[in-house]
Scaffold this motif. Sequence first.
Motif, PDB file in Angstrom:
ATOM      1  N   ALA A  53     -32.280  16.995 -29.238  1.00  0.00           N
ATOM      2  CA  ALA A  53     -32.449  17.288 -27.807  1.00  0.00           C
ATOM      3  C   ALA A  53     -31.473  18.357 -27.326  1.00  0.00           C
ATOM      4  O   ALA A  53     -31.891  19.328 -26.690  1.00  0.00           O
ATOM      5  CB  ALA A  53     -32.332  16.014 -26.980  1.00  0.00           C
ATOM      6  N   ASP A  76     -26.776  10.260 -22.762  1.00  0.00           N
ATOM      7  CA  ASP A  76     -27.792  10.366 -21.730  1.00  0.00           C
ATOM      8  C   ASP A  76     -28.944   9.439 -22.072  1.00  0.00           C
ATOM      9  O   ASP A  76     -29.192   9.154 -23.242  1.00  0.00           O
ATOM     10  CB  ASP A  76     -28.282  11.820 -21.670  1.00  0.00           C
ATOM     11  CG  ASP A  76     -29.045  12.143 -20.411  1.00  0.00           C
ATOM     12  OD1 ASP A  76     -29.061  11.316 -19.483  1.00  0.00           O
ATOM     13  OD2 ASP A  76     -29.634  13.230 -20.357  1.00  0.00           O
ATOM     14  N   LYS A  77     -29.655   8.960 -21.052  1.00  0.00           N
ATOM     15  CA  LYS A  77     -30.815   8.093 -21.288  1.00  0.00           C
ATOM     16  C   LYS A  77     -31.939   8.932 -21.888  1.00  0.00           C
ATOM     17  O   LYS A  77     -32.445   9.854 -21.256  1.00  0.00           O
ATOM     18  CB  LYS A  77     -31.265   7.450 -19.983  1.00  0.00           C
ATOM     19  CG  LYS A  77     -32.412   6.491 -20.186  1.00  0.00           C
ATOM     20  CD  LYS A  77     -32.749   5.788 -18.903  1.00  0.00           C
ATOM     21  CE  LYS A  77     -34.063   5.126 -18.966  1.00  0.00           C
ATOM     22  NZ  LYS A  77     -34.262   3.889 -19.434  1.00  0.00           N
ATOM     23  N   PRO A  78     -32.335   8.633 -23.116  1.00  0.00           N
ATOM     24  CA  PRO A  78     -33.331   9.454 -23.796  1.00  0.00           C
ATOM     25  C   PRO A  78     -34.774   9.069 -23.469  1.00  0.00           C
ATOM     26  O   PRO A  78     -35.053   7.965 -23.020  1.00  0.00           O
ATOM     27  CB  PRO A  78     -33.050   9.180 -25.270  1.00  0.00           C
ATOM     28  CG  PRO A  78     -32.528   7.783 -25.280  1.00  0.00           C
ATOM     29  CD  PRO A  78     -31.762   7.625 -23.987  1.00  0.00           C
ATOM     30  N   ALA A  79     -35.670  10.015 -23.694  1.00  0.00           N
ATOM     31  CA  ALA A  79     -37.106   9.742 -23.718  1.00  0.00           C
ATOM     32  C   ALA A  79     -37.470   9.610 -25.193  1.00  0.00           C
ATOM     33  O   ALA A  79     -37.007  10.381 -26.020  1.00  0.00           O
ATOM     34  CB  ALA A  79     -37.883  10.889 -23.088  1.00  0.00           C
ATOM     35  N   LYS A  80     -38.251   8.643 -25.535  1.00  0.00           N
ATOM     36  CA  LYS A  80     -38.565   8.350 -26.932  1.00  0.00           C
ATOM     37  C   LYS A  80     -39.670   9.273 -27.440  1.00  0.00           C
ATOM     38  O   LYS A  80     -40.727   9.379 -26.836  1.00  0.00           O
ATOM     39  CB  LYS A  80     -39.012   6.899 -27.042  1.00  0.00           C
ATOM     40  CG  LYS A  80     -39.030   6.379 -28.429  1.00  0.00           C
ATOM     41  CD  LYS A  80     -37.668   5.878 -28.776  1.00  0.00           C
ATOM     42  CE  LYS A  80     -37.749   4.917 -29.922  1.00  0.00           C
ATOM     43  NZ  LYS A  80     -36.444   4.724 -30.504  1.00  0.00           N
ATOM     44  N   LEU A  81     -39.413   9.955 -28.554  1.00  0.00           N
ATOM     45  CA  LEU A  81     -40.397  10.786 -29.231  1.00  0.00           C
ATOM     46  C   LEU A  81     -40.396  10.447 -30.712  1.00  0.00           C
ATOM     47  O   LEU A  81     -39.370  10.050 -31.249  1.00  0.00           O
ATOM     48  CB  LEU A  81     -40.057  12.279 -29.100  1.00  0.00           C
ATOM     49  CG  LEU A  81     -40.071  12.901 -27.721  1.00  0.00           C
ATOM     50  CD1 LEU A  81     -39.623  14.355 -27.818  1.00  0.00           C
ATOM     51  CD2 LEU A  81     -41.459  12.836 -27.112  1.00  0.00           C
ATOM     52  N   ARG A 136     -29.911  12.665 -32.865  1.00  0.00           N
ATOM     53  CA  ARG A 136     -29.405  12.847 -31.501  1.00  0.00           C
ATOM     54  C   ARG A 136     -29.071  14.304 -31.208  1.00  0.00           C
ATOM     55  O   ARG A 136     -28.879  14.670 -30.060  1.00  0.00           O
ATOM     56  CB  ARG A 136     -28.170  11.973 -31.271  1.00  0.00           C
ATOM     57  CG  ARG A 136     -28.527  10.488 -31.259  1.00  0.00           C
ATOM     58  CD  ARG A 136     -27.516   9.623 -30.587  1.00  0.00           C
ATOM     59  NE  ARG A 136     -27.347   9.992 -29.193  1.00  0.00           N
ATOM     60  CZ  ARG A 136     -26.185  10.000 -28.572  1.00  0.00           C
ATOM     61  NH1 ARG A 136     -25.087   9.678 -29.202  1.00  0.00           N
ATOM     62  NH2 ARG A 136     -26.111  10.333 -27.298  1.00  0.00           N
TER      63      ARG A 136
END
Length: 80
Positions: free
Chosen positions: A52, A12-17, A49
């Motif tokens: 999330a 899945d396209k992640p949001a960067k944290l 990974r």
Amino acid sequence: MGKLKLGAIADDKPAKLTLELPASVHQDLVAYAEILARETGQPIKDPARLIAPMLARFMATDRGFLRARRARQLARRGDG
């Protein structure tokens, strides 16, 4: 051995944290990734990974959170 709560990890396209974990949590995350890879046959190159899907699973099974989220959604509908 019992089944793990996580299954194969979706691409899945992640949001960067950026976050810091205690060393013991990181070690457990690496161990979990190794066990999950053996169980699913899907190698996990980056144990981060798993964070999330673990959080998503935790929130999806937290009854208090689900009740509060539903109440919040109902309140917002009433505001509109």
